[in-house]
Design a protein around this motif. Structure first.
Motif, PDB file in Angstrom:
ATOM      1  N   LEU A   1      28.916  42.714  50.308  1.00  0.00           N
ATOM      2  CA  LEU A   1      27.756  42.213  49.560  1.00  0.00           C
ATOM      3  C   LEU A   1      26.487  43.026  49.863  1.00  0.00           C
ATOM      4  CD1 LEU A   1      28.321  38.355  49.976  1.00  0.00           C
ATOM      5  CD2 LEU A   1      28.318  39.599  47.803  1.00  0.00           C
TER       6      LEU A   1
ATOM      7  N   ILE B   1      30.431  35.723  46.128  1.00  0.00           N
ATOM      8  CA  ILE B   1      30.238  34.796  47.253  1.00  0.00           C
ATOM      9  C   ILE B   1      31.210  33.622  47.120  1.00  0.00           C
ATOM     10  CG2 ILE B   1      28.624  33.175  48.334  1.00  0.00           C
ATOM     11  CD1 ILE B   1      26.351  35.119  47.384  1.00  0.00           C
ATOM     12  N   LEU B   2      31.285  33.064  45.918  1.00  0.00           N
ATOM     13  CA  LEU B   2      32.138  31.896  45.694  1.00  0.00           C
ATOM     14  C   LEU B   2      33.623  32.245  45.807  1.00  0.00           C
ATOM     15  CD1 LEU B   2      30.052  30.397  42.764  1.00  0.00           C
ATOM     16  CD2 LEU B   2      30.414  29.304  44.998  1.00  0.00           C
TER      17      LEU B   2
ATOM     18  N   ALA C   1      21.308  34.896  45.115  1.00  0.00           N
ATOM     19  CA  ALA C   1      22.256  35.159  44.023  1.00  0.00           C
ATOM     20  C   ALA C   1      22.750  33.872  43.371  1.00  0.00           C
ATOM     21  CB  ALA C   1      23.449  35.954  44.549  1.00  0.00           C
ATOM     22  N   MET C   2      22.484  32.738  44.032  1.00  0.00           N
ATOM     23  CA  MET C   2      22.966  31.461  43.487  1.00  0.00           C
ATOM     24  C   MET C   2      21.758  30.678  42.957  1.00  0.00           C
ATOM     25  SD  MET C   2      26.440  31.365  44.542  1.00  0.00           S
ATOM     26  CE  MET C   2      26.988  29.996  45.535  1.00  0.00           C
TER      27      MET C   2
ATOM     28  N   LEU D   1      36.538  32.353  38.262  1.00  0.00           N
ATOM     29  CA  LEU D   1      36.643  32.320  39.721  1.00  0.00           C
ATOM     30  C   LEU D   1      38.020  32.785  40.167  1.00  0.00           C
ATOM     31  CD1 LEU D   1      35.471  31.463  42.508  1.00  0.00           C
ATOM     32  CD2 LEU D   1      36.367  29.170  42.060  1.00  0.00           C
TER      33      LEU D   1
ATOM     34  N   VAL E   1      33.948  24.352  45.144  1.00  0.00           N
ATOM     35  CA  VAL E   1      33.604  25.729  44.756  1.00  0.00           C
ATOM     36  C   VAL E   1      33.808  25.923  43.251  1.00  0.00           C
ATOM     37  CG1 VAL E   1      34.160  28.173  45.049  1.00  0.00           C
ATOM     38  CG2 VAL E   1      34.033  26.699  47.050  1.00  0.00           C
TER      39      VAL E   1
ATOM     40  N   ASP F   1      34.375  32.375  49.453  1.00  0.00           N
ATOM     41  CA  ASP F   1      34.436  31.005  49.979  1.00  0.00           C
ATOM     42  C   ASP F   1      35.762  30.344  49.602  1.00  0.00           C
ATOM     43  OD1 ASP F   1      31.858  31.356  50.915  1.00  0.00           O
ATOM     44  OD2 ASP F   1      30.905  30.195  49.322  1.00  0.00           O
TER      45      ASP F   1
ATOM     46  N   ASP G   1      29.921  39.441  39.610  1.00  0.00           N
ATOM     47  CA  ASP G   1      28.516  39.445  40.007  1.00  0.00           C
ATOM     48  C   ASP G   1      28.434  38.858  41.414  1.00  0.00           C
ATOM     49  OD1 ASP G   1      28.506  36.621  39.803  1.00  0.00           O
ATOM     50  OD2 ASP G   1      27.923  36.728  37.711  1.00  0.00           O
ATOM     51  N   GLU G   2      27.230  38.866  41.952  1.00  0.00           N
ATOM     52  CA  GLU G   2      27.090  38.495  43.355  1.00  0.00           C
ATOM     53  C   GLU G   2      27.470  37.030  43.602  1.00  0.00           C
ATOM     54  OE1 GLU G   2      23.329  40.308  44.686  1.00  0.00           O
ATOM     55  OE2 GLU G   2      23.620  39.095  46.494  1.00  0.00           O
ATOM     56  N   ALA G   3      27.020  36.150  42.720  1.00  0.00           N
ATOM     57  CA  ALA G   3      27.328  34.727  42.907  1.00  0.00           C
ATOM     58  C   ALA G   3      28.843  34.509  42.870  1.00  0.00           C
ATOM     59  CB  ALA G   3      26.640  33.894  41.822  1.00  0.00           C
TER      60      ALA G   3
END
Lengths: 299, 299
Positions: free
Chosen positions: A91, A116-117, B93-94, A37, B157, A120, A111-113
């Motif tokens: 995205l 997104i994280l 994606a999650m 992350l 997160v 965030d 990757d997409e997840a």
């Protein structure tokens, strides 16, 4: 009168090293934060860029008679919000971009997840940075308020939503509507940058008001120049697929009012921005140079 | 000794109306906010639920001798963060969930882009709510700091990231690792809720420390009970596809240590939580009742 042909010195260049050092320090490894992350956050936050918004924070602090060091936390925070907004905008469900400034976008690189994280976490880290990095509680809480209002549902996120909705619906709109999109999508963070710089050094309300005027004019000029660069397909300058905005029917200033009128409008806005910067006399010099520099990009 | 067969009164029930009224007021229409975005935010924020986290905020404020009204902004903020986290966790994606509590998830009810933006806007609005809703700057800025640290890269997160990574890699882990995930993924917001309630009313550090102990134990108990409910497939209670966590190999307490040991562990944690609540004597009564109530859900 300045000669339009003579290049204006980039007033951001000598601020970039101190901004990058602060960005780097802000995302030092932390217990409890997965390395994957943190890496994705760093990839986006530290990606090569002009650092325009954090530079605006520092310039505003200087214009108000403060030290740049007092505003460095706010500079980091605004770049975190900018980076998060780019990650989420790129995205697949949004603008679906694979490249940004010639590098894979965050969801392509990871990757997409994770993207997104990482977005965030960057948004959240921006508020942590303001709350912990501005020592005076009154200034810190006002900075949090201004950032949240600028970035939130009636600011940047609202502008991005309206932009996407218009694209999906193929709606026809007028120039006032386009300006209202940009005022929130790009302009809100511009204005916020200057206000945060001022708030960080305890500026007077009249100074904050002048910087807000400057930001409104410069922000719109910047957007018009960006639209012009995309329209004219200057791939090197933009570092993304040229003309893509136009190709997918995205609303742009040259698309609406033509290239010449767009250039004139950008020029008028830059002149107005410089008048606001001149209220600060010597300490506003960088802001004035920046306005010239923004316009120069479109030539 | 209480009879385990006699139902414990739901200590949340009489707080829900005042929480829901505050949530409703917090997302009143606002100039510049697209109605579609506001609707998606409201859909998720106002979805029927226990309002456990905002209730914890109010209970903590009361336990520390304050008024619930002083902590209502923090209660709204924590529910906004909870709602945002559910929206983003449910994305394709999650966790890729279509239903939550029997209703379509945000991206099914609207679309993926709107869901991403609604989550972003709710997270941002949480900080705006703290900054504008807590009148004392020292308390407001500390609340922003605590929320950001709890929700961010080393908190919620971070926990969600590790959870997804483990699922994707089919990694084998031990119980300590599972607890470390939950401590961040669920526990961080539990702890934050109690701390925000205390901070909102200017509590003493010793009170904040006791509430943090209570939160740690109750949060883990809550997660174990949630795992048990999913494991046993109580679809009515969960309102989502039963046993889905187990079906996709998600790590759960009963999967690791069995149903009986999970029940014992939840019971021990609830006993410990009640001991922390008892330090507050009369004003901690609701916190004590809540601990019993959480355990009762698993029977």
């Amino acid at each position: 009168m300045s000669n339009p042909a003579s290049p204006v010195k980039n007033p951001l260049a000598d601020l970039v090293p101190e901004i990058d050092a602060a960005l780097n320090a802000a995302l030092a490894p932390q217990e409890g934060c997965p390395p994957e992350l943190n890496e994705a956050m760093r990839y986006s936050l530290m990606s090569p860029g002009k650092r325009l918004r954090p530079a605006l924070v520092l310039m505003a602090a200087e214009a108000c008679g403060g030290e740049r060091s007092e505003a460095i936390a706010a500079a980091v925070a605004i770049e975190m919000v900018h980076a998060y907004s780019l990650i989420h905008d790129d995205l697949p469900a949004m603008d679906d971009d694979d490249l940004r400034r010639g590098r894979p976008t965050c969801h392509k690189q990871f990757d997409e997840a994770t993207a997104i994280l990482a977005g965030d976490a960057l948004l959240t880290a921006a508020f942590e940075t303001l709350a912990t990095g501005i020592p005076q509680p009154e200034r810190a809480v006002r900075a949090c308020e201004v950032l949240a209002k600028s970035a939130g549902r009636s600011g940047m996120v609202g502008g991005q939503t309206d932009d996407l909705l218009a694209e999906n619906r193929n709606e026809r709109h007028n120039l006032a509507w386009l300006e209202a999109i940009h005022r929130r999508k790009t302009g809100a963070l511009f204005t916020c940058s200057l206000q945060l710089g001022a708030i960080s050094v305890g500026a007077q309300e009249s100074q904050i008001a002048s910087l807000t005027d400057y930001a409104r004019d410069l922000g719109l000029a910047f957007q018009i120049v960006d639209d012009l660069l995309d329209w004219e397909g200057d791939g090197d300058e933009m570092g993304k697929q040229s003309g893509k905005d136009a190709a997918r029917g995205k609303l742009t200033f040259p698309g609406f009012i033509g290239v010449d009128a767009s250039r004139s409008k950008a020029s008028e806005l830059v002149t107005a921005a410089k008048q606001h910067a001149e209220l600060f006399r010597g300490t506003g010099q960088r802001l004035s140079q920046l306005a010239d520099y923004v316009l120069q990009r479109s030539r």
